[in-house]
Each structure stands twice: as structure tokens, then as C-alpha cells.
Design a protein around this motif. Structure first.
Motif, PDB file in Angstrom:
ATOM      1  N   ASP A 149       0.860  -1.267   0.109  1.00  0.00           N
ATOM      2  CA  ASP A 149      -0.205   0.171   0.102  1.00  0.00           C
ATOM      3  C   ASP A 149       0.834   1.255   0.106  1.00  0.00           C
ATOM      4  OD1 ASP A 149      -2.039   2.379   0.584  1.00  0.00           O
ATOM      5  OD2 ASP A 149      -2.773   1.261   1.864  1.00  0.00           O
ATOM      6  N   TYR A 150       1.122   1.687  -1.145  1.00  0.00           N
ATOM      7  CA  TYR A 150       1.361   2.910  -1.695  1.00  0.00           C
ATOM      8  C   TYR A 150       0.749   4.262  -1.566  1.00  0.00           C
ATOM      9  CZ  TYR A 150       5.675   0.499  -1.691  1.00  0.00           C
ATOM     10  OH  TYR A 150       7.199  -0.706  -1.343  1.00  0.00           O
ATOM     11  N   SER A 151       0.074   4.218  -1.101  1.00  0.00           N
ATOM     12  CA  SER A 151      -1.058   5.339  -1.147  1.00  0.00           C
ATOM     13  C   SER A 151      -0.446   6.872  -0.332  1.00  0.00           C
ATOM     14  CB  SER A 151      -2.140   5.397   0.193  1.00  0.00           C
ATOM     15  OG  SER A 151      -2.971   4.234   0.003  1.00  0.00           O
ATOM     16  N   ALA A 194       0.834   1.568  -9.906  1.00  0.00           N
ATOM     17  CA  ALA A 194      -0.299   2.342  -9.650  1.00  0.00           C
ATOM     18  C   ALA A 194      -1.185   0.809  -9.285  1.00  0.00           C
ATOM     19  CB  ALA A 194      -0.919   2.208 -11.142  1.00  0.00           C
ATOM     20  N   LYS A 195      -1.586  -0.198  -9.660  1.00  0.00           N
ATOM     21  CA  LYS A 195      -1.535  -0.881  -7.864  1.00  0.00           C
ATOM     22  C   LYS A 195      -1.822  -0.800  -6.770  1.00  0.00           C
ATOM     23  CE  LYS A 195      -3.275  -5.659  -7.803  1.00  0.00           C
ATOM     24  NZ  LYS A 195      -2.625  -7.049  -8.465  1.00  0.00           N
ATOM     25  N   ALA A 196      -0.414  -0.372  -6.112  1.00  0.00           N
ATOM     26  CA  ALA A 196      -0.027  -0.193  -4.784  1.00  0.00           C
ATOM     27  C   ALA A 196      -0.860   1.162  -3.986  1.00  0.00           C
ATOM     28  CB  ALA A 196       1.264  -0.715  -4.342  1.00  0.00           C
ATOM     29  N   LYS A 197      -1.223   1.691  -5.308  1.00  0.00           N
ATOM     30  CA  LYS A 197      -1.582   3.289  -5.390  1.00  0.00           C
ATOM     31  C   LYS A 197      -0.956   4.260  -5.083  1.00  0.00           C
ATOM     32  CE  LYS A 197      -5.820   0.900  -2.454  1.00  0.00           C
ATOM     33  NZ  LYS A 197      -6.718   1.129  -0.856  1.00  0.00           N
ATOM     34  N   ALA A 198       0.080   4.225  -5.827  1.00  0.00           N
ATOM     35  CA  ALA A 198       1.565   5.439  -5.606  1.00  0.00           C
ATOM     36  C   ALA A 198       0.382   6.056  -7.463  1.00  0.00           C
ATOM     37  CB  ALA A 198       2.722   4.662  -5.906  1.00  0.00           C
ATOM     38  N   TYR A 199       1.371   7.362  -6.713  1.00  0.00           N
ATOM     39  CA  TYR A 199       0.676   8.147  -8.071  1.00  0.00           C
ATOM     40  C   TYR A 199       1.942   7.758  -8.645  1.00  0.00           C
ATOM     41  CZ  TYR A 199      -2.289  10.692  -4.808  1.00  0.00           C
ATOM     42  OH  TYR A 199      -2.962  11.195  -4.114  1.00  0.00           O
ATOM     43  N   VAL A 200       2.477   7.384  -9.842  1.00  0.00           N
ATOM     44  CA  VAL A 200       3.350   6.891 -10.865  1.00  0.00           C
ATOM     45  C   VAL A 200       3.525   7.856 -11.649  1.00  0.00           C
ATOM     46  CG1 VAL A 200       3.820   5.127 -12.394  1.00  0.00           C
ATOM     47  CG2 VAL A 200       1.886   4.739 -10.897  1.00  0.00           C
ATOM     48  N   ALA A 201       5.098   8.803 -12.303  1.00  0.00           N
ATOM     49  CA  ALA A 201       5.213   9.168 -13.170  1.00  0.00           C
ATOM     50  C   ALA A 201       5.889   8.379 -14.472  1.00  0.00           C
ATOM     51  CB  ALA A 201       6.660  10.030 -13.250  1.00  0.00           C
ATOM     52  N   ILE A 202       5.302   8.261 -15.765  1.00  0.00           N
ATOM     53  CA  ILE A 202       5.729   7.217 -16.506  1.00  0.00           C
ATOM     54  C   ILE A 202       6.644   7.628 -17.266  1.00  0.00           C
ATOM     55  CG2 ILE A 202       4.832   5.452 -18.268  1.00  0.00           C
ATOM     56  CD1 ILE A 202       1.788   5.657 -17.472  1.00  0.00           C
ATOM     57  N   GLY A 247      -5.586   3.730 -11.152  1.00  0.00           N
ATOM     58  CA  GLY A 247      -3.902   4.561 -11.037  1.00  0.00           C
ATOM     59  C   GLY A 247      -4.170   5.654 -11.360  1.00  0.00           C
ATOM     60  N   GLN A 248      -3.571   6.307 -11.063  1.00  0.00           N
ATOM     61  CA  GLN A 248      -3.123   8.086 -11.090  1.00  0.00           C
ATOM     62  C   GLN A 248      -1.910   8.290 -11.179  1.00  0.00           C
ATOM     63  OE1 GLN A 248      -4.721  11.100  -8.176  1.00  0.00           O
ATOM     64  NE2 GLN A 248      -5.579   9.454  -7.571  1.00  0.00           N
ATOM     65  N   ALA A 249      -1.957   8.876 -13.165  1.00  0.00           N
ATOM     66  CA  ALA A 249      -0.012   8.997 -13.028  1.00  0.00           C
ATOM     67  C   ALA A 249      -0.347   9.483 -14.486  1.00  0.00           C
ATOM     68  CB  ALA A 249       0.134   7.313 -13.715  1.00  0.00           C
ATOM     69  N   ILE A 250       1.120  10.168 -14.588  1.00  0.00           N
ATOM     70  CA  ILE A 250       1.401  11.208 -16.065  1.00  0.00           C
ATOM     71  C   ILE A 250       2.384  10.688 -16.367  1.00  0.00           C
ATOM     72  CG2 ILE A 250       1.106  13.521 -14.281  1.00  0.00           C
ATOM     73  CD1 ILE A 250       4.196  13.876 -14.082  1.00  0.00           C
ATOM     74  N   ALA A 251       2.169  10.650 -17.844  1.00  0.00           N
ATOM     75  CA  ALA A 251       3.442  10.548 -19.161  1.00  0.00           C
ATOM     76  C   ALA A 251       4.111  11.549 -19.433  1.00  0.00           C
ATOM     77  CB  ALA A 251       2.449   9.642 -20.330  1.00  0.00           C
ATOM     78  N   ILE A 252       5.273  10.829 -19.508  1.00  0.00           N
ATOM     79  CA  ILE A 252       6.368  12.070 -19.509  1.00  0.00           C
ATOM     80  C   ILE A 252       7.413  11.608 -20.706  1.00  0.00           C
ATOM     81  CG2 ILE A 252       8.365  13.902 -18.931  1.00  0.00           C
ATOM     82  CD1 ILE A 252       6.576  13.907 -16.007  1.00  0.00           C
ATOM     83  N   GLN A 253       7.848  12.883 -21.812  1.00  0.00           N
ATOM     84  CA  GLN A 253       8.385  11.671 -22.399  1.00  0.00           C
ATOM     85  C   GLN A 253       9.791  12.176 -22.888  1.00  0.00           C
ATOM     86  OE1 GLN A 253       8.213  13.058 -27.039  1.00  0.00           O
ATOM     87  NE2 GLN A 253       8.678  11.454 -27.568  1.00  0.00           N
ATOM     88  N   THR A 311       4.179  18.484 -10.580  1.00  0.00           N
ATOM     89  CA  THR A 311       2.349  17.618 -11.042  1.00  0.00           C
ATOM     90  C   THR A 311       2.315  16.861  -9.032  1.00  0.00           C
ATOM     91  OG1 THR A 311       3.358  17.061 -12.782  1.00  0.00           O
ATOM     92  CG2 THR A 311       0.968  15.926 -11.767  1.00  0.00           C
ATOM     93  N   PHE A 312       3.132  16.083  -9.003  1.00  0.00           N
ATOM     94  CA  PHE A 312       2.757  15.708  -7.208  1.00  0.00           C
ATOM     95  C   PHE A 312       2.971  15.884  -5.889  1.00  0.00           C
ATOM     96  CE2 PHE A 312       2.665  12.112 -10.717  1.00  0.00           C
ATOM     97  CZ  PHE A 312       0.923  11.675 -10.679  1.00  0.00           C
ATOM     98  N   GLY A 313       3.977  17.076  -6.623  1.00  0.00           N
ATOM     99  CA  GLY A 313       4.612  17.370  -4.853  1.00  0.00           C
ATOM    100  C   GLY A 313       5.498  17.044  -4.106  1.00  0.00           C
ATOM    101  N   LYS A 314       5.782  15.635  -4.837  1.00  0.00           N
ATOM    102  CA  LYS A 314       7.755  15.174  -4.300  1.00  0.00           C
ATOM    103  C   LYS A 314       7.997  14.064  -4.741  1.00  0.00           C
ATOM    104  CE  LYS A 314       4.748  12.129  -1.167  1.00  0.00           C
ATOM    105  NZ  LYS A 314       4.777  11.473   0.302  1.00  0.00           N
ATOM    106  N   LEU A 315       8.612  13.454  -4.277  1.00  0.00           N
ATOM    107  CA  LEU A 315       9.205  12.228  -5.174  1.00  0.00           C
ATOM    108  C   LEU A 315       9.543  11.091  -3.895  1.00  0.00           C
ATOM    109  CD1 LEU A 315      10.395  10.368  -7.933  1.00  0.00           C
ATOM    110  CD2 LEU A 315      12.196  11.290  -7.498  1.00  0.00           C
ATOM    111  N   ASP A 316       8.980   9.994  -4.165  1.00  0.00           N
ATOM    112  CA  ASP A 316       9.191   9.046  -2.802  1.00  0.00           C
ATOM    113  C   ASP A 316      10.115   8.033  -3.938  1.00  0.00           C
ATOM    114  OD1 ASP A 316       7.582  10.354  -0.688  1.00  0.00           O
ATOM    115  OD2 ASP A 316       6.330   9.720  -1.777  1.00  0.00           O
ATOM    116  N   PHE A 317       9.948   7.432  -4.345  1.00  0.00           N
ATOM    117  CA  PHE A 317      10.840   6.382  -5.154  1.00  0.00           C
ATOM    118  C   PHE A 317      10.982   6.591  -6.484  1.00  0.00           C
ATOM    119  CE2 PHE A 317       6.851   3.824  -2.476  1.00  0.00           C
ATOM    120  CZ  PHE A 317       7.290   3.836  -1.636  1.00  0.00           C
ATOM    121  N   ALA A 318      12.066   5.454  -7.436  1.00  0.00           N
ATOM    122  CA  ALA A 318      12.532   5.519  -8.423  1.00  0.00           C
ATOM    123  C   ALA A 318      12.657   4.285  -9.132  1.00  0.00           C
ATOM    124  CB  ALA A 318      13.721   6.741  -8.660  1.00  0.00           C
TER     125      ALA A 318
END
Length: 262
Positions: free
Chosen positions: A14-16, A38-46, A66-72, A91-98
Motif C-alpha cells: 500500500d503506497y497510498s 499504480a496497483k499499490a495506489k502510488a502516483y506514478v510518473a511514466i 490508477g493516477q499517473a502522468i506520462a512524460i516523454q 505535478t505530485f508535490g514530491k518524489l518517494d521512489f525511482a
């Protein structure tokens, strides 16, 4: 959370409220890991080079709620990946995982025959790309007070393979970079680890085997377990490494290759 399905024990995460960035997210391991976050409820930058591929990953994430953005972006170009990371934080205010997964391969060729431009192409994406990514991910994570980075190496990062001099060099170098960086930030609650996949069912494997059944069987014959791995099996390792279950784990290399390099 652990749960049982039949005779199999599984783990759910659960990465809400968490924000995860995935490079090379247009296909294969990157796509499956983006979906897993996304399944774990994280916001994702694709993030990826192919607009069509990352948009398809975004569609799949959105389809599952899920909630995500796609960035080329091209990780081999520092300004490109820097802008992508900045867009993620904006977009999401922070970065937790990469999950720095973007990578390319080359055709098997003896080391002395590798064209200089091919050497540069491989190193630019596989090694420089991870350096550029971490260079801008780390400050963003430090602002949040913690973070977890997972970099994709390969079995070719822990063992030499004939005809793969540039690829091996890039992946061995990636591991060295990751280990050193892990020590640089160990006391600042930022963990950096490496996953080293073996033969996985991805578009890269199809190119590597020539897209033929004979080529595929030859590749799988290298796997003691008798099959290729699935991208979901790498994604599971990545999500675990980002979890509190791996809180004491940094500077490590997790070889997930069915015993190929054992």
C-alpha cells in the motif's frame, strides 16, 4: 500485507500518497513496474522515449483506476530527464521512489570490433542515463527526508558474456555507481539498490533472440529453472525494495535470473 491464495503466499503493498517515477516505462519491465506501483495506489510518473508506448502504459494505469502522468524523455540527455523529474515533483508535490530502468542492448560483437559510436550509444543510455537520473532524483528525495532508488542492471552486470563488452561495461559500471551512491546517502534515509534481471519475456529479449522460436529456446536453455522470467517478477522485487520490509537494505544487488549466473 501478506495474504494466502490457495497454497501460495503473496505480498501486497500500500503506497497510498507515495510518488513513484519509472524510466523505460513504455514496455516490458518498466511498464509492469509502473502498473504494480499504480496497483499499490502510488502516483506514478511514466517516463520513456516513445510517446506511443508511454501513452499505452498510461492508458493501462488509468484503466485500472490508477493516477499517473506520462512524460516523454531521453535519459541519455541530462536536460531531458531533469525536466521530467521536475515535472513529476511539480505535478505530485514530491518524489518517494525511482526505478531507473531505461536501457538498451547491442548485437553480439567481439570487444575490439565494437564501433566507437555504438560504445557511446550504450554507455550514454545505460550508465550516463542512470547517473543523470539519480543526480536529479536524489535532491528531490532529500527534500522529502527519505527515498528509495532501484536501478536496473543485468546478469551481464555481475558476469561477463561474450560479444557483450559495451553492455557488460555499462551494467558493471551502473552497479559500482549505485553502491558508491548508496554509501554517500546512507545516513540521510535514502536507499539505493540494484536489481539484475536474467532472461525476461520483454521486447528486448525478442530483439536479442532474433524474434525466432529457435533463438528463444536457445536463450531459455541458459536458465536452470527452464523458463524465462516474467516482468512482473522483477516488478515485485522493485516494490519490495521500496518498502519498509527492505528498510535495512541499501547498496545491494538483487540478481533475479532463475539461477543463470549462479
Amino acid at each position: 500485507m501478506f495474504y494466502r491464495r490457495g497454497n501460495k503466499m503473496s505480498v501486497s503493498f500500500d503506497y497510498s500518497g507515495k510518488v513513484a517515477l519509472v524510466t523505460g516505462a513504455g514496455t516490458g519491465i518498466g511498464r509492469e513496474t509502473a502498473l504494480a506501483f499504480a496497483k499499490a495506489k502510488a502516483y506514478v510518473a511514466i517516463i520513456g522515449r516513445s510517446e506511443n508506448n508511454i501513452q499505452e502504459t498510461l492508458r493501462l494505469v488509468t484503466e485500472m483506476g490508477g493516477q499517473a502522468i506520462a512524460i516523454q524523455a531521453d535519459v541519455s540527455q541530462e536536460d531531458s530527464i531533469k525536466a521530467a523529474i521536475e515535472k513529476t515533483v511539480e505535478t505530485f508535490g514530491k518524489l518517494d521512489f525511482a526505478f531507473n530502468n531505461a536501457g538498451i542492448e547491442h548485437k553480439a560483437i567481439p570487444a575490439a570490433d565494437i564501433p566507437s559510436e555504438e560504445w557511446d550509444r550504450i554507455i550514454s543510455t545505460n550508465l550516463n542515463g542512470v547517473f543523470f537520473s539519480m543526480k536529479h532524483e536524489i535532491p528531490a528525495m532529500l527534500k522529502s527526508g527519505s527515498g528509495s532508488i532501484v536501478n536496473t542492471a543485468s546478469g551481464a552486470g555481475v558476469k561477463g558474456f561474450p560479444g557483450n563488452g559495451a553492455y557488460c561495461a555499462s551494467k558493471f559500471g551502473l552497479i559500482g555507481l549505485s553502491k558508491a551512491a548508496a554509501l554517500d546517502y546512507a545516513k540521510q534515509h535514502l536507499r539505493i539498490n540494484v536489481v539484475a534481471p536474467g532472461i525476461i519475456e520483454t521486447p528486448m529479449m525478442q530483439r536479442f533472440t532474433g524474434g525466432t522460436e529457435e533463438g528463444r529456446e536457445t536463450a531459455i536453455a541458459q536458465e536452470p529453472v527452464g523458463r524465462a522470467g516474467h516482468p512482473k517478477e522483477i516488478a515485485g522485487t522493485v516494490l519490495w525494495l521500496c518498502s519498509d520490509l527492505a528498510a535495512f537494505t541499501t547498496g545491494s544487488v538483487f540478481v533475479v535470473d532463475g539461477g543463470q549466473t549462479a
